[in-house]
Design a protein around this motif. Structure first.
Motif, PDB file in Angstrom:
ATOM      1  N   UNK A  17       0.792  -1.221   0.000  1.00 38.66           N
ATOM      2  CA  UNK A  17       0.000   0.000   0.000  1.00 38.66           C
ATOM      3  C   UNK A  17       0.830   1.281   0.000  1.00 38.66           C
ATOM      4  N   UNK A  18       2.140   1.198   0.175  1.00 36.75           N
ATOM      5  CA  UNK A  18       2.990   2.386   0.125  1.00 36.75           C
ATOM      6  C   UNK A  18       3.540   2.651  -1.275  1.00 36.75           C
ATOM      7  N   UNK A  19       3.183   1.822  -2.238  1.00 36.65           N
ATOM      8  CA  UNK A  19       3.770   1.948  -3.578  1.00 36.65           C
ATOM      9  C   UNK A  19       3.274   3.193  -4.306  1.00 36.65           C
ATOM     10  N   UNK A  20       4.184   3.796  -5.072  1.00 29.87           N
ATOM     11  CA  UNK A  20       3.848   4.882  -5.977  1.00 29.87           C
ATOM     12  C   UNK A  20       3.749   4.374  -7.409  1.00 29.87           C
ATOM     13  N   UNK A  21       4.639   3.450  -7.777  1.00 32.15           N
ATOM     14  CA  UNK A  21       4.599   2.880  -9.123  1.00 32.15           C
ATOM     15  C   UNK A  21       5.360   1.563  -9.159  1.00 32.15           C
ATOM     16  N   UNK A  22       5.051   0.766 -10.170  1.00 31.55           N
ATOM     17  CA  UNK A  22       5.741  -0.497 -10.406  1.00 31.55           C
ATOM     18  C   UNK A  22       6.251  -0.506 -11.850  1.00 31.55           C
ATOM     19  N   UNK A  23       7.401  -1.131 -12.048  1.00 28.93           N
ATOM     20  CA  UNK A  23       8.000  -1.217 -13.378  1.00 28.93           C
ATOM     21  C   UNK A  23       8.115  -2.685 -13.781  1.00 28.93           C
ATOM     22  N   UNK A  24       7.523  -3.011 -14.926  1.00 30.59           N
ATOM     23  CA  UNK A  24       7.623  -4.353 -15.496  1.00 30.59           C
ATOM     24  C   UNK A  24       8.328  -4.279 -16.840  1.00 30.59           C
ATOM     25  N   UNK A  25       9.109  -5.309 -17.140  1.00 28.80           N
ATOM     26  CA  UNK A  25       9.698  -5.471 -18.465  1.00 28.80           C
ATOM     27  C   UNK A  25       9.144  -6.748 -19.092  1.00 28.80           C
ATOM     28  N   UNK A  26       8.888  -6.689 -20.394  1.00 30.79           N
ATOM     29  CA  UNK A  26       8.503  -7.895 -21.136  1.00 30.79           C
ATOM     30  C   UNK A  26       9.434  -8.015 -22.332  1.00 30.79           C
ATOM     31  N   UNK A  27      10.095  -9.182 -22.458  1.00 32.32           N
ATOM     32  CA  UNK A  27      11.056  -9.402 -23.528  1.00 32.32           C
ATOM     33  C   UNK A  27      10.493 -10.328 -24.595  1.00 32.32           C
ATOM     34  N   UNK A  35       4.790   5.572 -18.299  1.00 30.55           N
ATOM     35  CA  UNK A  35       5.570   5.407 -19.537  1.00 30.55           C
ATOM     36  C   UNK A  35       5.390   3.992 -20.057  1.00 30.55           C
ATOM     37  N   UNK A  36       5.532   3.846 -21.372  1.00 30.00           N
ATOM     38  CA  UNK A  36       5.471   2.527 -22.008  1.00 30.00           C
ATOM     39  C   UNK A  36       6.440   2.579 -23.181  1.00 30.00           C
ATOM     40  N   UNK A  37       7.649   2.086 -22.963  1.00 37.87           N
ATOM     41  CA  UNK A  37       8.723   2.186 -23.948  1.00 37.87           C
ATOM     42  C   UNK A  37       8.936   0.871 -24.677  1.00 37.87           C
ATOM     43  N   UNK A  38       9.237   0.972 -25.965  1.00 34.17           N
ATOM     44  CA  UNK A  38       9.574  -0.190 -26.787  1.00 34.17           C
ATOM     45  C   UNK A  38      11.032  -0.021 -27.192  1.00 34.17           C
ATOM     46  N   UNK A  39      11.913  -0.879 -26.674  1.00 35.03           N
ATOM     47  CA  UNK A  39      13.358  -0.719 -26.844  1.00 35.03           C
ATOM     48  C   UNK A  39      13.916  -1.883 -27.652  1.00 35.03           C
ATOM     49  N   UNK A  75       9.884  -4.396 -23.825  1.00 27.84           N
ATOM     50  CA  UNK A  75       8.797  -3.469 -23.545  1.00 27.84           C
ATOM     51  C   UNK A  75       8.848  -3.127 -22.064  1.00 27.84           C
ATOM     52  N   UNK A  76       9.000  -1.843 -21.751  1.00 29.92           N
ATOM     53  CA  UNK A  76       9.123  -1.385 -20.377  1.00 29.92           C
ATOM     54  C   UNK A  76       7.913  -0.525 -20.029  1.00 29.92           C
TER      55      UNK A  76
END
Length: 334
Positions: free
Chosen positions: A159-169, A230-234, A242-243
């Motif tokens: 519950x203290x989270x501000x954001x989460x970052x996932x990567x998909x390869x 953000x949604x980046x394609x690298x 995909x981040x």
């Protein structure tokens, strides 16, 4: 600030008679959580304990290939189950007393580099290195506590989270690299990365993601409105990463968004289909165009927290990063 690392099975140090952390009631309650299949008491893992205690934060990495996700169950085993077993061995406490909570309930086969969890003890430690080493000594080699640190009463892994970052390869080579098979999705089609980038931009912002979530029988009421920062394609050679960073994610949301982007990358759909599906707020609309991608390409990379919730409390030991020099440079395992 983050948590854990590598070590050997050493018993935790004797607790010191320091001032205990007395948890304050948390604003979020069990009414906003998913249930725990095969767990005897979901509420015990959501509600903060009512007794004075010390709170500890863990930063955890794991290869999810062999496990049925994070969420507690014994068979097939999950990450939470094995972490709890290691904590029971290292602290000599019962499971019900630990109140272990993870930040994200990753699915079966999904990996993590930056999973965060917290637990409590009725005693303090004068140092965290030995208990940290004990945890990693009791865990299998594909699960590691990277850091361990004390946490202030207000900190809550979920519950203290501000954001989460996932990567998909995604691996787009004709022949799959066998060393990538457990960590990437193999797409034999040549992908139009420019179209995928254009489509990914439509996800950025505040939206109702009802069309991109799968129903789960143990879900309770969940707010479908999330913010994608953000949604980046690298592009990385044969790999495309995909981040996505967001305020939170619904069940299977990331994999469903990636599944649609893959169809757009194949040029089977135009990028403009994204806002159309978002506006429908209907999972059946997405099903007309795409299905979710498999779990092995997904990794929980990091979680961002409120700054004041990451302060180190007074009268507690500092963060442990594993102290490999004290272990002869080796990760001792069972």
């Amino acid at each position: 600030m983050r948590c854990w690392a590598v070590g050997s099975p050493v018993l935790p140090p004797i607790s010191l008679p320091l001032s205990p952390i007395i948890p304050s009631p948390n604003g979020a309650s069990s009414s906003s959580s998913r249930g725990f299949p095969n767990a005897e008491d979901d509420a015990s893992y959501i509600k903060e304990p009512s007794f004075p205690c010390f709170k500890w934060r863990l930063l955890i990495a794991y290869d999810g290939t062999r496990y049925a996700g994070w969420q507690y169950q014994r068979s097939p085993p999950t990450i939470q189950c094995l972490i709890e077993e290691a904590l029971i061995g290292a602290t000599k406490l019962e499971r019900k007393d630990l109140h272990l909570v993870g930040a994200s309930r990753t699915d079966k086969g999904v990996h993590a580099w930056g999973q965060v969890a917290h637990f409590v003890t009725p005693f303090n430690y004068d140092s965290l290195e030995s208990v940290h080493a004990a945890l990693n000594g009791l865990l299998p080699v594909d699960i590691r506590v990277r850091e361990m640190s004390p946490a202030v009463p207000d900190f809550h892994a979920r519950f203290s989270t501000l954001s989460k970052v996932y990567h998909y390869k995604i691996y787009s080579g004709t022949i799959m690299d066998p060393f990538q098979r457990c960590y990437t999705y193999h797409c034999v089609y040549k992908l139009n990365y420019a179209a995928m980038k254009e489509a990914a931009n439509y996800f950025v912002g505040k939206h109702d993601f009802s069309a991109f979530t799968n129903a789960a029988h143990n879900d309770r009421v969940v707010n479908p409105v999330k913010v994608i920062f953000r949604f980046d394609v690298i592009e990385m050679g044969a790999l495309v990463q995909l981040e996505v960073e967001g305020s939170g994610f619904l069940y299977r949301q990331v994999r469903n968004m990636v599944g649609l982007l893959v169809q757009i990358g194949k040029e089977a759909l135009p990028p403009e289909v994204v806002p159309k599906i978002l506006a429908s707020r209907d999972r059946r609309e997405l099903a007309k165009y795409a299905s979710g991608v498999p779990p092995q390409g997904l990794c929980l990379v990091s979680i961002n927290y409120k700054e004041d919730h990451l302060k180190l409390p007074s009268d507690c030991p500092g963060t442990s990063f594993g102290c490999p020099n004290n272990l002869g440079g080796r990760d001792i395992i069972r």
